[in-house]
Write a protein that holds these residues in place. Structure first.
Motif, PDB file in Angstrom:
ATOM      1  N   ASP A 173     -12.203  10.604  -3.172  1.00  0.00           N
ATOM      2  CA  ASP A 173     -12.902  10.741  -4.448  1.00  0.00           C
ATOM      3  C   ASP A 173     -13.660   9.483  -4.839  1.00  0.00           C
ATOM      4  N   SER A 174     -13.173   8.322  -4.411  1.00  0.00           N
ATOM      5  CA  SER A 174     -13.829   7.066  -4.813  1.00  0.00           C
ATOM      6  C   SER A 174     -14.862   6.577  -3.798  1.00  0.00           C
ATOM      7  N   SER A 175     -14.995   7.253  -2.685  1.00  0.00           N
ATOM      8  CA  SER A 175     -15.928   6.801  -1.656  1.00  0.00           C
ATOM      9  C   SER A 175     -17.309   7.437  -1.844  1.00  0.00           C
ATOM     10  N   ALA A 176     -18.323   6.622  -1.652  1.00  0.00           N
ATOM     11  CA  ALA A 176     -19.703   7.119  -1.691  1.00  0.00           C
ATOM     12  C   ALA A 176     -20.223   7.368  -0.283  1.00  0.00           C
ATOM     13  N   SER A 177     -19.475   6.973   0.709  1.00  0.00           N
ATOM     14  CA  SER A 177     -19.906   7.090   2.102  1.00  0.00           C
ATOM     15  C   SER A 177     -19.533   8.465   2.673  1.00  0.00           C
ATOM     16  N   ASP A 178     -20.556   9.146   3.198  1.00  0.00           N
ATOM     17  CA  ASP A 178     -20.288  10.441   3.838  1.00  0.00           C
ATOM     18  C   ASP A 178     -19.397  10.277   5.060  1.00  0.00           C
ATOM     19  N   ALA A 179     -19.561   9.186   5.799  1.00  0.00           N
ATOM     20  CA  ALA A 179     -18.747   8.952   6.999  1.00  0.00           C
ATOM     21  C   ALA A 179     -17.270   8.804   6.623  1.00  0.00           C
ATOM     22  N   VAL A 180     -17.001   8.054   5.563  1.00  0.00           N
ATOM     23  CA  VAL A 180     -15.617   7.862   5.112  1.00  0.00           C
ATOM     24  C   VAL A 180     -15.054   9.181   4.598  1.00  0.00           C
ATOM     25  N   ARG A 181     -15.845   9.908   3.841  1.00  0.00           N
ATOM     26  CA  ARG A 181     -15.382  11.197   3.311  1.00  0.00           C
ATOM     27  C   ARG A 181     -15.099  12.182   4.446  1.00  0.00           C
ATOM     28  N   ASN A 182     -15.919  12.164   5.474  1.00  0.00           N
ATOM     29  CA  ASN A 182     -15.686  13.031   6.631  1.00  0.00           C
ATOM     30  C   ASN A 182     -14.411  12.637   7.362  1.00  0.00           C
ATOM     31  N   GLU A 183     -14.175  11.338   7.479  1.00  0.00           N
ATOM     32  CA  GLU A 183     -12.953  10.848   8.132  1.00  0.00           C
ATOM     33  C   GLU A 183     -11.710  11.288   7.346  1.00  0.00           C
ATOM     34  N   ILE A 184     -11.781  11.159   6.044  1.00  0.00           N
ATOM     35  CA  ILE A 184     -10.654  11.567   5.203  1.00  0.00           C
ATOM     36  C   ILE A 184     -10.477  13.083   5.253  1.00  0.00           C
TER      37      ILE A 184
ATOM     38  N   ASP B 139      -6.088   5.528   8.354  1.00  0.00           N
ATOM     39  CA  ASP B 139      -5.815   4.101   8.203  1.00  0.00           C
ATOM     40  C   ASP B 139      -6.986   3.346   7.568  1.00  0.00           C
ATOM     41  N   ALA B 140      -8.124   3.324   8.204  1.00  0.00           N
ATOM     42  CA  ALA B 140      -9.262   2.543   7.700  1.00  0.00           C
ATOM     43  C   ALA B 140      -9.762   3.037   6.340  1.00  0.00           C
ATOM     44  N   PRO B 141      -9.957   4.353   6.168  1.00  0.00           N
ATOM     45  CA  PRO B 141     -10.479   4.808   4.870  1.00  0.00           C
ATOM     46  C   PRO B 141      -9.565   4.519   3.679  1.00  0.00           C
ATOM     47  N   THR B 142      -8.266   4.321   3.929  1.00  0.00           N
ATOM     48  CA  THR B 142      -7.339   4.046   2.820  1.00  0.00           C
ATOM     49  C   THR B 142      -6.863   2.596   2.830  1.00  0.00           C
ATOM     50  N   ALA B 143      -7.547   1.745   3.584  1.00  0.00           N
ATOM     51  CA  ALA B 143      -7.177   0.331   3.688  1.00  0.00           C
ATOM     52  C   ALA B 143      -5.703   0.177   4.091  1.00  0.00           C
ATOM     53  N   SER B 144      -5.272   0.989   5.019  1.00  0.00           N
ATOM     54  CA  SER B 144      -3.918   0.976   5.600  1.00  0.00           C
ATOM     55  C   SER B 144      -2.812   1.410   4.638  1.00  0.00           C
ATOM     56  N   LYS B 145      -3.130   1.790   3.424  1.00  0.00           N
ATOM     57  CA  LYS B 145      -2.089   2.193   2.473  1.00  0.00           C
ATOM     58  C   LYS B 145      -1.312   3.406   2.977  1.00  0.00           C
ATOM     59  N   THR B 146      -2.027   4.379   3.525  1.00  0.00           N
ATOM     60  CA  THR B 146      -1.329   5.569   4.025  1.00  0.00           C
ATOM     61  C   THR B 146      -0.518   5.247   5.275  1.00  0.00           C
ATOM     62  N   THR B 147      -0.961   4.300   6.052  1.00  0.00           N
ATOM     63  CA  THR B 147      -0.267   3.953   7.296  1.00  0.00           C
ATOM     64  C   THR B 147       1.145   3.457   7.011  1.00  0.00           C
ATOM     65  N   TYR B 148       1.293   2.648   5.981  1.00  0.00           N
ATOM     66  CA  TYR B 148       2.627   2.148   5.622  1.00  0.00           C
ATOM     67  C   TYR B 148       3.572   3.292   5.258  1.00  0.00           C
ATOM     68  N   LEU B 149       3.036   4.342   4.691  1.00  0.00           N
ATOM     69  CA  LEU B 149       3.851   5.493   4.314  1.00  0.00           C
ATOM     70  C   LEU B 149       4.103   6.435   5.493  1.00  0.00           C
ATOM     71  N   LEU B 150       3.133   6.514   6.405  1.00  0.00           N
ATOM     72  CA  LEU B 150       3.214   7.499   7.492  1.00  0.00           C
ATOM     73  C   LEU B 150       3.876   6.976   8.763  1.00  0.00           C
ATOM     74  N   LEU B 151       3.858   5.678   8.995  1.00  0.00           N
ATOM     75  CA  LEU B 151       4.473   5.167  10.234  1.00  0.00           C
ATOM     76  C   LEU B 151       5.978   5.457  10.333  1.00  0.00           C
ATOM     77  N   PRO B 152       6.748   5.338   9.260  1.00  0.00           N
ATOM     78  CA  PRO B 152       8.162   5.732   9.382  1.00  0.00           C
ATOM     79  C   PRO B 152       8.311   7.208   9.756  1.00  0.00           C
ATOM     80  N   TYR B 153       7.448   8.050   9.222  1.00  0.00           N
ATOM     81  CA  TYR B 153       7.451   9.468   9.556  1.00  0.00           C
ATOM     82  C   TYR B 153       7.144   9.662  11.040  1.00  0.00           C
TER      83      TYR B 153
END
Length: 184
Positions: free
Chosen positions: A83-94, A143-157
């Motif tokens: 929602d906060s990204s203006a980049s189509d590439a980032v939005r597509n990645e997400i 990882d990149a589109p969320t500045a690694s925030k999701t990675t910290y939550l998902l790696l234990p999973y």
């Protein structure tokens, strides 16, 4: 609006709210695992040869809800980044990452009935392998589109899924040539 657009809108709406983002995997996990306790009390389950390193049964009802909460909150962070990204590439990645999120969630919900209800250890292993691969790919994608925030939550999973796949693989391997009465 097309059916695909409506579905896409719903799939983005759920994780926009942190409560529904966390509630969805918790609820689905609870529903898919509701028969697990009963099956683990059966002779069929107790006759299985199991992998070395299997944790005590009391670990699973503690670990899984924590992982579901982390997974759900990661989906919330991904949609916030979208929602906060203006980049189509980032939005597509997400968008790809969220598609993978729902795919792995479906695989996750399918595993328990396959293994416990239908006693299809081999098919549960196939599902688990798909689940691990999808979850690692999702984690990398977000990882990149969320500045690694999701990675910290998902790696234990991802780590737990890898361990669970080892356990499932070991059970399949150790019992592959045995005739087990699935009605027990």
């Amino acid at each position: 609006m097309s059916l695909f657009a409506n579905l896409s809108n719903i799939l983005f709406t759920i994780p926009r709210n942190p409560v529904t983002a966390v509630g969805l995997p918790l609820t689905l996990g609870l529903l898919s695992g509701r028969s697990t306790k009963d099956v683990t009390q059966t002779q069929w389950y107790h006759c299985l040869y199991t992998s070395p390193g299997r944790p005590p049964a009391r670990v699973f009802p503690v670990v899984w809800p924590l992982l579901y909460v982390a997974m759900g909150y990661a989906s919330h962070l991904a949609v916030k980044a979208y929602d906060s990204s203006a980049s189509d590439a980032v939005r597509n990645e997400i968008s790809l990452g969220l598609g993978l999120y729902y795919t792995q969630l479906a695989c996750n919900c399918l595993w328990t009935p396959l293994f416990f209800d239908y006693k299809q250890i081999g098919w549960a292993l196939v599902d688990s392998i798909l689940l691990v691969g999808t979850s690692f790919y999702m984690t990398k994608t977000l990882d990149a589109p969320t500045a690694s925030k999701t990675t910290y939550l998902l790696l234990p999973y991802c780590a737990w899924l890898s361990f669970a796949t080892y356990l499932n693989g070991g059970i399949w391997w150790l019992n592959r040539n045995r005739t087990l009465n699935k009605n027990m």
